[in-house]
Structures are given as C-alpha cells and as structure tokens.
Design a protein around this motif. Structure first.
Motif: not given
Length: 79
Positions: A67-68, A71, A73
């Motif tokens: 997920w990071r 995005r 990140w």
C-alpha cells in the motif's frame, strides 16, 4: 530485538515481569516459539496455530508495504 525479547525468544517468559508476560502474544517471536515448541513435542495444533498467526502477521505487513509503495511512500523517497 525488543519484540523477540518480549516474545520469550531471548529470555524465558517466566523470567519476564508480569506486564511483559501479558503482552508477549503480541510479538511474532512468541508465536514462532509456540510453533517450534509444538513441533518439538508433536503438537500439531500448536504448530498450525503459531504458523497461522505468523502468516497473518506477514500478510498484514506485506499488504501495508504494498500500500505504501503504491502511494509512492517508499523508502527511496526519504533518502
């Protein structure tokens, strides 16, 4: 190191203070030791329970990492 110690991998759980014994199941090291102990004694249920919890922890951590990364990140952004 901290999670392994709290899980009983470095020090037996019986030597830890009461508060540490209470939160020990929150550590993946605790479940790894439960699975290893079950394998040593032939307790299939303990092995499956320990491996199941470890698989769940790995899935959640991997999902969070994906997920990071999705995005933008990732760690390379911080370097």
């Amino acid at each position: 190191m901290l999670l392994s110690t709290l899980g009983g991998a470095m020090v037996p759980l019986s030597l830890l203070p009461g508060w540490a014994q209470t939160i020990a199941p929150a550590s993946p090291g605790y479940w790894a030791l439960q699975a290893l102990g079950g394998a040593a004694t032939g307790d299939t249920a303990a092995v499956l329970r320990g491996c199941g919890v470890l698989l769940l922890v790995a899935s959640v951590a991997g999902g969070y990492a994906a997920w990071r990364m999705n995005r933008g990140w990732g760690r390379s952004r911080l370097l």
